[in-house]
Design a protein around this motif. Structure first.
Motif, PDB file in Angstrom:
ATOM      1  N   TRP C 383      -0.975  -0.462   5.881  1.00  0.00           N
ATOM      2  CA  TRP C 383      -0.837   0.513   6.946  1.00  0.00           C
ATOM      3  C   TRP C 383       0.150   0.050   8.014  1.00  0.00           C
ATOM      4  O   TRP C 383       0.178  -1.106   8.390  1.00  0.00           O
ATOM      5  CB  TRP C 383      -2.246   0.746   7.532  1.00  0.00           C
ATOM      6  CG  TRP C 383      -2.340   1.659   8.717  1.00  0.00           C
ATOM      7  CD1 TRP C 383      -1.697   2.848   8.909  1.00  0.00           C
ATOM      8  CD2 TRP C 383      -3.178   1.460   9.857  1.00  0.00           C
ATOM      9  NE1 TRP C 383      -2.098   3.391  10.102  1.00  0.00           N
ATOM     10  CE2 TRP C 383      -2.998   2.560  10.701  1.00  0.00           C
ATOM     11  CE3 TRP C 383      -4.070   0.455  10.238  1.00  0.00           C
ATOM     12  CZ2 TRP C 383      -3.658   2.690  11.918  1.00  0.00           C
ATOM     13  CZ3 TRP C 383      -4.731   0.575  11.439  1.00  0.00           C
ATOM     14  CH2 TRP C 383      -4.527   1.687  12.278  1.00  0.00           C
ATOM     15  N   ASP C 387       3.461  -1.418   5.812  1.00  0.00           N
ATOM     16  CA  ASP C 387       3.906  -0.387   4.880  1.00  0.00           C
ATOM     17  C   ASP C 387       5.331  -0.710   4.433  1.00  0.00           C
ATOM     18  O   ASP C 387       6.294  -0.030   4.771  1.00  0.00           O
ATOM     19  CB  ASP C 387       3.848   0.940   5.660  1.00  0.00           C
ATOM     20  CG  ASP C 387       4.457   2.101   4.920  1.00  0.00           C
ATOM     21  OD1 ASP C 387       4.605   2.019   3.702  1.00  0.00           O
ATOM     22  OD2 ASP C 387       4.775   3.101   5.598  1.00  0.00           O
ATOM     23  N   ARG C 424       9.436   6.417   1.325  1.00  0.00           N
ATOM     24  CA  ARG C 424       8.218   5.603   1.392  1.00  0.00           C
ATOM     25  C   ARG C 424       7.432   5.663   0.085  1.00  0.00           C
ATOM     26  O   ARG C 424       6.931   4.634  -0.384  1.00  0.00           O
ATOM     27  CB  ARG C 424       7.340   6.090   2.540  1.00  0.00           C
ATOM     28  CG  ARG C 424       7.908   5.742   3.911  1.00  0.00           C
ATOM     29  CD  ARG C 424       7.164   6.527   4.982  1.00  0.00           C
ATOM     30  NE  ARG C 424       7.800   6.428   6.263  1.00  0.00           N
ATOM     31  CZ  ARG C 424       7.337   5.676   7.284  1.00  0.00           C
ATOM     32  NH1 ARG C 424       6.251   4.974   7.138  1.00  0.00           N
ATOM     33  NH2 ARG C 424       7.985   5.653   8.425  1.00  0.00           N
TER      34      ARG C 424
END
Lengths: 468, 468, 468
Positions: C383, C387, C424
């Motif tokens: 997180w 990330d 991502r």
């Protein structure tokens, strides 16, 4: 087709892999020294056949049932006994099928490697466990277990175990160890002194345990001097059954070195069940220092295993009791905690104090710096959840630069899953050879040294540190 | 045969290794910027020959003697002086033999690389140190040390040191720095302002130290305003000897920004020796903010080195004194601790505040996120026990993604082991080039950028951050 | 020439790379499941063109502006609005030039990969961003944004997003979600229930927020039972706009399971603004357990995101407000903190409770051991600051051995930077395939299993865990 890749756990670069494999070839067949574990001495005493595949490989293995449980499988369906004697699955085959159908859950875990290794190397299975193969594999293992070649002593010999230590409570009568000794079998199975039940005021039945210890030892253990004398007596009794070590599983690494009057006063309160949590903790901490002093006299190697929050789920504890996979690691301080004990005995070259941790952050920050200077300290191998490829690699990477190899003590399998012992030692040997090969190929160690260190880590250091 | 592998510390994959080596070739001969360390300015002032191999390479190196000690070697036998002046080994050759016979203990440690590098690159030794080679190597080094080419200034020049900073107490008179300046030698040796002795109420002789500082500075340092003025005066004096930085070695990273009256009140209590531990800590914390404010005025770069529990063994402290390898890292919080100082000066682009840690868990969690946003913050390189291949690699892997490269400040050798300086910088250059080559070969950085970053990490960032 | 290396983030060993690439080829085009994020539903409701390159890629991205700021760029110069409405840069091109001229600061960071990916894959840029290329790239993007193909819905479709969740406050009227629904567009954009504003006594305007919630829900939310009923009502309303999850961003992971009278009493105090910090914390902790119980009834998946110290700089908070890159992770305990909630509902197979962390030390020590046994627990992906390539790899290496893959829930992009979403997810797919390929090539997983796990991690687990 083999289940296991013969190059498993070796580095992927071909040059490094070749060296790792060479190093491994020279140590893979060395005898197993298993200085710390939880196998049942009754197995070796009675030498009875193991009941069925599920009772051998699933139900007693908390790594296995906790993972199944985490995905919604009820513990009852895995045959885990209930405290109230309520109904649980009894059929080994049905338990096995449940395990097999969920075997994908173990992808990427050490349990997968241990089980595969046991299937292939112990039982000669040559297909992957799955719902489809479950019954055939069950039948095959079940048939094997009915033969003499798969009784405990035969497996012990086939596993090439030179010495194994079980762990018994300080108030255990060591019946099974007596039976082993009297049997004339020459397998080396020794005990270890685990006094938590008579040291921890919060332990179930603490006062009764202490009274029992006094009775067995012929000492009035309800007074401080008698209590210490009873410990000495029991340690001596354990030594007569080969014990070379004591083992201490406290919630924290706290130690104390209290004046006699204060220690005795806490002991009285503990017997009366009147210790506050802080006082109980102080008493446990003081007893570590007492145990260390006794080790200086009797030579038992001392092991400290702190940091588990036991029985995290109140509901599971109530329904299934202790040791059901619900012990969770927590942050553990060593620097402040061990100072009183180390001030008392840390400089003693005659003492060996082996530290374990469930908190990997302590490897580089606390444990390696401390083991790298205190003559009495050594680092135990990666423990419990960290007894795995990545866990072992992190240990070597984080501890070696500050503690070196020679302040470590080889490998402990720490297991009650008998058939996983060869697998676990094999994993440790492969990881160490991979680490050493990487050091050589990155110019941090010469090849002849790597071979010597591989031998030391596999065999010599455990034998020496534990005096086995 | 060379002791050192020319490809040491490079990645094992041939493609990545080739790139790492190319990057390294372009930076390996850059001058050394050593902005933080503990070499003795007297060496450069007097330029006398080093006494013998053991006095140069064993006795002053806490990494070396702590490892030997951890395996039972008495500090006395390594020539470590006793507080009571008791008998210790004086014979350099016997100390050296003890070191050589135990050289296997350093396998896998950075000391091994540093010593091997010094033996080969500084002294031209071409065989591995061992019991067998001990005497020959001793004789060879000893003979070298008697020649002019191995005097401190000659080595300084041969090591290609462009600038080095020593560290002196705020109440040091900088005699040796004066002597260097007066000598006309053009080696750049600067000092750094280390005020712990006059800032830490728990420091031995705190009140006397403050009085002495006042005396030297011509200020009444026993009153708050005079005390601050004395600091300013001393900082200015240090700057006149080239200082570009101050250095602060507090137990924690705690900072405070107290109202003047409260700070002055704590100072009074500290002088009277009446601070509680909490008050002493608060005072230290406040003084970091005062120092930061002075840095805004005078431009000194500020370094904070928290987190060591000093003198962990009471017995060793009593017998051998401070700095005997018994300083142990401990968990360190930065997020809460630094907030008062950062609220005061963290947004100042004119301030450079360099943070170090002994707690690697803070890299990704605290230090990189903070240095990645506060204009005044920069991250120092891996420090002390983490000044090693694995330690440096962990730093880059854990800090870069959030702080980038440009919130770091190149390498510090932080050493008093003079001959290890080229080795340490070489290790840092190799590790950085390995890390950069890995980024390139995994598509995270372009090659031309990697070459520029390699130069920045090796030379430019240290020079710029420390204004050298 | 492409900016991106087609083999980026794959292992460097050719054999492992080839396998990673094969695994990736089979998952790279799977639809994106984005179950947790902060895109603005207004984009999809109005489908207006994005204003300019800087407003799209620089100003709203805290990763970008915090890094620039850390090297001395004023937030005003990046167009970050001031609380007092003071002058800030309005010219997108000037902001873009500042970004481009400092693009080297992002070397080695995930932002670099995300921005490069957006430039190349979303906008077709084929040269590296720099001061030299800044204007040309700005013009190119700006022109693109004026075309229909770059409006939010078109990008949503081009990004192959199967489902995305935004996050709204419990007192949000979900206007934009209504508009999306009413528009007839068939993109799946759901909301998530974020009740911090009505659960956290320290939240700005807590009592007003609670009153507003009651009003919207038609309940007297100022009394305990009505307050809980209002939550149930709002959760149901959110579900009617597709919500399948709730999200809880508390400072710590503390939970409580208080008797009703105590909970109600704390609630009264909270409404009156009379909670001590400890009471506020206890109330927040209790509300997590209440939310978990509601999840058991209504099926919302519960997410806990603890551990950020918000608005670390007092000065920046005062000048620019919340969410300006000054939220800093801190040490987070889960073992003790979660026990009350887990004792209440941890055994429920009908509950999914997803844990996130900013403290990577908890992966192997706490989170994996807990998720590896509690039926209700799952681990969220790495997180925020974690990330990233290294962060994701550490997560897999530290969590998998104890929690396996099937106690994790695929990837969350957690972003408000719309154009970074494909980047991502692509990074996560590459890292997972690299990790899996390494497991296969080191004999820890079979190839067919790796392909199945790759698909699970990319698509199935997120879809299943979040019921999307």
């Amino acid at each position: 087709m083999p289940i296991l890749d013969e190059n498993r756990l070796f580095p992927t670069d071909p040059t490094v892999r070749a060296l790792a494999r060479d190093l491994y070839e020279a140590v893979k067949d060395l005898p197993i020294i298993s200085p710390h574990g939880h196998t049942d001495p009754r197995w070796f005493a009675e030498n009875a056949a193991f009941p069925d595949p599920a009772q051998l490989l699933v139900t007693p293995d908390h790594y296995v049932f906790r993972m199944l449980h985490s995905q919604g499988v009820a513990l009852e369906d895995l045959g885990v006994p209930r405290v109230d004697g309520g109904v649980i699955e009894q059929d080994g085959r049905r338990i096995w099928r449940l395990f097999a159908a969920n075997y994908h859950l173990f992808r990427g875990t050490p349990s997968r490697i241990w089980v595969d290794h046991a299937l292939q190397e112990v039982f000669g299975v040559d297909e992957r466990l799955s719902a489809a193969s479950a019954d055939a594999i069950y039948d095959h293992i079940d048939a094997s277990l009915k033969t003499d070649a798969f009784r405990p002593r035969a497996l012990f010999e086939r596993f090439n175990i030179e010495a194994i230590s079980t762990t018994e409570s300080a108030i255990d009568d060591l019946t099974w160890h007596k039976m082993i000794r009297d049997s004339g079998w020459n397998g080396k199975v020794v005990t270890a002194y685990r006094p938590d039940a008579v040291i921890d005021p919060d332990f179930d039945g603490f006062a009764d345990n202490v009274a029992k210890m006094g009775e067995i030892a012929g000492e009035d253990a309800t007074i401080w001097d008698g209590y210490l004398a009873a410990h000495r007596n029991r340690r001596s009794f354990f030594k007569s059954f080969g014990a070379t070590s004591s083992d201490h599983g406290h919630p924290t690494a706290r130690t104390e070195d209290l004046p006699k009057a204060e220690a005795a006063g806490l002991f009285d309160k503990a017997l009366q069940g009147k210790c506050t949590p802080e006082e109980a903790d102080r008493f446990r901490g003081h007893m570590l220092t007492e145990m260390a002093r006794m080790s200086l006299d009797d030579g038992l190697v001392m092991q400290i295993h702190p940091g588990a929050v036991r029985n995290h789920s109140t509901g599971v504890l109530a329904k299934f009791g202790r040791d059901k996979g619900y012990d969770i690691p927590s942050r553990t301080d060593y620097v402040t905690a061990l100072r009183p004990l180390l001030d008392a005995v840390g400089a003693e070259v005659g003492l060996t104090l082996i530290l374990f941790t469930l908190d990997e952050t302590s490897y580089a920050r606390e444990l390696a710096p401390m083991a790298g200077v205190y003559p009495a300290l050594r680092l135990g191998p990666p423990w419990w959840f960290h007894d795995s490829y990545e866990g072992m690699m992190r240990f070597r990477e984080m501890a070696t630069e500050t503690a070196g190899f020679y302040n470590t003590v080889g490998f402990n399998d720490d297991t009650r899953a008998f058939c996983s012992i060869p697998a676990r030692h094999d994993v440790a040997r492969r990881v160490d050879c991979s680490f050493l090969a990487t050091l050589v190929e990155t110019g941090r160690l010469d090849r002849d040294e790597a071979q010597e260190v591989a031998h030391d880590l596999t065999y010599r250091l455990a034998k020496q540190a534990y005096k086995l």
